[in-house]
Scaffold this motif. Structure first.
Motif, PDB file in Angstrom:
ATOM      1  N   ASN A  59       0.834  -1.052   0.025  1.00 17.54           N
ATOM      2  CA  ASN A  59      -0.021  -0.164   0.033  1.00 17.54           C
ATOM      3  C   ASN A  59       0.749   1.099  -0.278  1.00 17.54           C
ATOM      4  O   ASN A  59       1.775   1.363   0.848  1.00 17.54           O
ATOM      5  CB  ASN A  59      -0.896  -0.100   1.187  1.00 17.54           C
ATOM      6  N   LEU A  60       0.699   2.291  -0.940  1.00 16.31           N
ATOM      7  CA  LEU A  60       1.552   3.102  -1.100  1.00 16.31           C
ATOM      8  C   LEU A  60       1.533   4.272  -0.066  1.00 16.31           C
ATOM      9  O   LEU A  60       2.258   5.189  -0.040  1.00 16.31           O
ATOM     10  CB  LEU A  60       1.178   3.870  -2.377  1.00 16.31           C
ATOM     11  N   ASN A  61       0.191   4.300   0.545  1.00 13.35           N
ATOM     12  CA  ASN A  61       0.153   5.605   1.518  1.00 13.35           C
ATOM     13  C   ASN A  61       0.625   5.258   2.827  1.00 13.35           C
ATOM     14  O   ASN A  61       0.465   6.217   4.009  1.00 13.35           O
ATOM     15  CB  ASN A  61      -1.312   6.218   1.398  1.00 13.35           C
ATOM     16  N   GLU A  62       1.015   4.047   3.227  1.00 11.43           N
ATOM     17  CA  GLU A  62       1.535   3.753   4.413  1.00 11.43           C
ATOM     18  C   GLU A  62       2.788   3.367   4.468  1.00 11.43           C
ATOM     19  O   GLU A  62       3.468   3.421   3.442  1.00 11.43           O
ATOM     20  CB  GLU A  62       0.644   2.303   5.158  1.00 11.43           C
ATOM     21  N   PHE A  67      -6.414  -3.341   1.921  1.00 14.14           N
ATOM     22  CA  PHE A  67      -6.015  -2.517   0.805  1.00 14.14           C
ATOM     23  C   PHE A  67      -6.590  -1.187   0.988  1.00 14.14           C
ATOM     24  O   PHE A  67      -7.836  -1.130   1.069  1.00 14.14           O
ATOM     25  CB  PHE A  67      -6.492  -3.370  -0.316  1.00 14.14           C
ATOM     26  N   VAL A  68      -5.768  -0.124   0.673  1.00 11.44           N
ATOM     27  CA  VAL A  68      -6.536   1.347   0.709  1.00 11.44           C
ATOM     28  C   VAL A  68      -6.319   1.767  -0.495  1.00 11.44           C
ATOM     29  O   VAL A  68      -5.659   1.336  -1.457  1.00 11.44           O
ATOM     30  CB  VAL A  68      -5.835   1.948   1.959  1.00 11.44           C
ATOM     31  N   ASP A  69      -6.868   2.968  -0.794  1.00 13.13           N
ATOM     32  CA  ASP A  69      -6.752   3.873  -1.977  1.00 13.13           C
ATOM     33  C   ASP A  69      -6.974   3.165  -3.287  1.00 13.13           C
ATOM     34  O   ASP A  69      -6.376   3.589  -4.216  1.00 13.13           O
ATOM     35  CB  ASP A  69      -5.315   4.717  -2.039  1.00 13.13           C
ATOM     36  N   GLY A  70      -8.082   2.311  -3.225  1.00 14.03           N
ATOM     37  CA  GLY A  70      -8.378   1.611  -4.548  1.00 14.03           C
ATOM     38  C   GLY A  70      -7.470   0.521  -4.837  1.00 14.03           C
ATOM     39  O   GLY A  70      -7.624   0.137  -6.078  1.00 14.03           O
ATOM     40  N   ARG A  71      -6.302  -0.099  -4.093  1.00 14.24           N
ATOM     41  CA  ARG A  71      -5.626  -1.069  -4.624  1.00 14.24           C
ATOM     42  C   ARG A  71      -6.528  -2.058  -4.679  1.00 14.24           C
ATOM     43  O   ARG A  71      -7.172  -2.756  -3.827  1.00 14.24           O
ATOM     44  CB  ARG A  71      -4.571  -1.313  -3.500  1.00 14.24           C
ATOM     45  N   CYS A  85      -1.347  -1.182  -7.543  1.00 12.81           N
ATOM     46  CA  CYS A  85      -1.221  -0.760  -6.112  1.00 12.81           C
ATOM     47  C   CYS A  85      -2.214   0.493  -5.658  1.00 12.81           C
ATOM     48  O   CYS A  85      -1.818   0.748  -4.286  1.00 12.81           O
ATOM     49  CB  CYS A  85       0.414  -0.220  -6.185  1.00 12.81           C
ATOM     50  N   ASN A  86      -2.600   1.395  -6.743  1.00 11.09           N
ATOM     51  CA  ASN A  86      -3.229   2.422  -6.201  1.00 11.09           C
ATOM     52  C   ASN A  86      -4.398   2.753  -7.144  1.00 11.09           C
ATOM     53  O   ASN A  86      -3.902   2.539  -8.282  1.00 11.09           O
ATOM     54  CB  ASN A  86      -2.217   3.436  -5.836  1.00 11.09           C
ATOM     55  N   GLU A  87      -5.405   3.197  -6.800  1.00 14.38           N
ATOM     56  CA  GLU A  87      -6.207   4.031  -7.652  1.00 14.38           C
ATOM     57  C   GLU A  87      -5.907   4.998  -8.759  1.00 14.38           C
ATOM     58  O   GLU A  87      -5.882   5.071  -9.908  1.00 14.38           O
ATOM     59  CB  GLU A  87      -7.483   4.271  -7.181  1.00 14.38           C
ATOM     60  N   SER A  88      -5.138   5.961  -8.199  1.00 16.17           N
ATOM     61  CA  SER A  88      -4.399   7.149  -8.902  1.00 16.17           C
ATOM     62  C   SER A  88      -3.093   6.730  -9.389  1.00 16.17           C
ATOM     63  O   SER A  88      -2.867   7.170 -10.564  1.00 16.17           O
ATOM     64  CB  SER A  88      -4.403   8.470  -7.843  1.00 16.17           C
TER      65      SER A  88
END
Length: 332
Positions: free
Chosen positions: A246-249, A270-274, A294-297
């Motif tokens: 997860n990219l934000n942690e 999983f967060v941020d759309g992963r 890994c991430n929606e954005s």
């Protein structure tokens, strides 16, 4: 049929699909010709997006300046270079704008991730396939055919990850991952001399772990190899469900043994759309390719594991892929 020279445009961006890059063919014979064609565009933003198929961060600034300041139409590469250095918006110094008669290479960032974009005419492409083949490869997956030979010598430095084994092949690992916005050429490719891809799982499982030199991706991959795994694909499938990407942690969890690693896979968050279901994984006998969602954005990160049997059949593609992880500018 007459030959019509043309150019490639490439946008290296984590917003751009499973390979984190967009490739476009342009009809112009030179970089200078393309910029001259857009110099007087009434709506630079719309023109650039229509031409290149995407919004390229900062690129419209030169065309905005041409209209607003009445910049003279460049007649030579030197004149274009002067205008780019003065008016093209990049996050960086003059060395982040590199123009010659056959190519333009630009590095910048959008305060979230590093980005790069490139224009190459056909002369540049023909002169340097071992530098540009992967950059210009347009879609998933890479070809997986092999040749009888195992002879392949990389033309960029690699980090030897384990002592040489007894086999004749070498396996290479390219982890195109990113952290805290550092998304271009984050780490040198790895090499496992004496090991082919079919033997990599056993080799990693039995290897002594040098905590100070292995990247986190390799620690995770090793921890997820089960005692019964004969090939690397089951561990790669487990990596797809590893919560530490997860990219934000905190992106990496401390190295753990296999039973503990499996416990962490029981209820991953999983967060941020992963979405692991969006990941792409293909494992052939001599090439493993993994585009991890890994991430929606920010989309995907890519792992490539290949041995010298595959590389000998695709030397330009193999060398350019190693170079792609080594430096943002393939012509550096």
């Amino acid at each position: 049929m007459a030959y019509s020279p043309a150019m490639y445009f490439v946008y290296r961006s984590h917003y751009a699909g499973s390979l984190s890059k967009a490739v476009r063919r342009l009809p112009d014979p030179t970089v200078l010709a393309w910029f001259r064609r857009g110099w007087a565009a009434e709506d630079p933003e719309a023109w650039v997006e229509e031409e290149l198929g995407t919004d390229v961060y900062g690129l419209t600034s030169i065309f905005d300046a041409a209209r607003e300041a009445g910049l003279p139409l460049p007649e030579t590469t030197d004149e274009l270079r002067e205008s780019l250095h003065e008016h093209l918006y990049v996050e960086g110094d003059d060395d982040y704008i590199r123009l010659d008669d056959h190519s333009l290479r630009v590095r910048t960032d959008d305060d979230e991730v590093e980005l790069a974009y490139f224009f190459f005419d056909d002369n540049a492409v023909a002169a340097a396939p071992e530098r540009l083949a992967y950059l210009l490869h347009e879609s998933w997956p890479l070809p997986h055919g092999i040749a009888a030979s195992q002879s392949f010598v990389p033309d960029v430095p690699v980090t030897v990850a384990t002592p040489a084994a007894k086999g004749k092949a070498t396996t290479f690992a390219v982890f195109l991952t990113f952290l805290d916005g550092e998304s271009l050429a984050r780490q040198e490719p790895l090499a496992f001399p004496g090991v082919d891809l079919l033997g990599l799982a056993r080799h990693l499982r039995d290897a002594d772990v040098p905590d100070d030199t292995w990247p986190p991706e390799l620690h995770v991959l090793r921890a997820l190899i089960a005692p019964e795994d004969e090939t690397i694909d089951p561990a790669l499938e487990r990596c797809n469900r590893w919560p530490g990407f997860n990219l934000n942690e905190e992106p990496w969890l401390a190295p753990v043994d296999h039973p503990k690693a499996l416990e962490l896979l029981d209820s991953p968050e999983f967060v941020d759309g992963r979405d692991p279901a969006k990941s792409l994984l293909r494992v052939d006998p001599h090439l493993a390719q993994f585009a991890m969602h890994c991430n929606e954005s920010f989309g995907y990160q890519q792992w490539f594991l290949f041995d010298s049997t595959w590389a000998a059949a695709h030397p330009a593609l193999a060398n350019s892929l190693l170079r792609y992880s080594h430096h943002w500018d393939p012509l550096d």
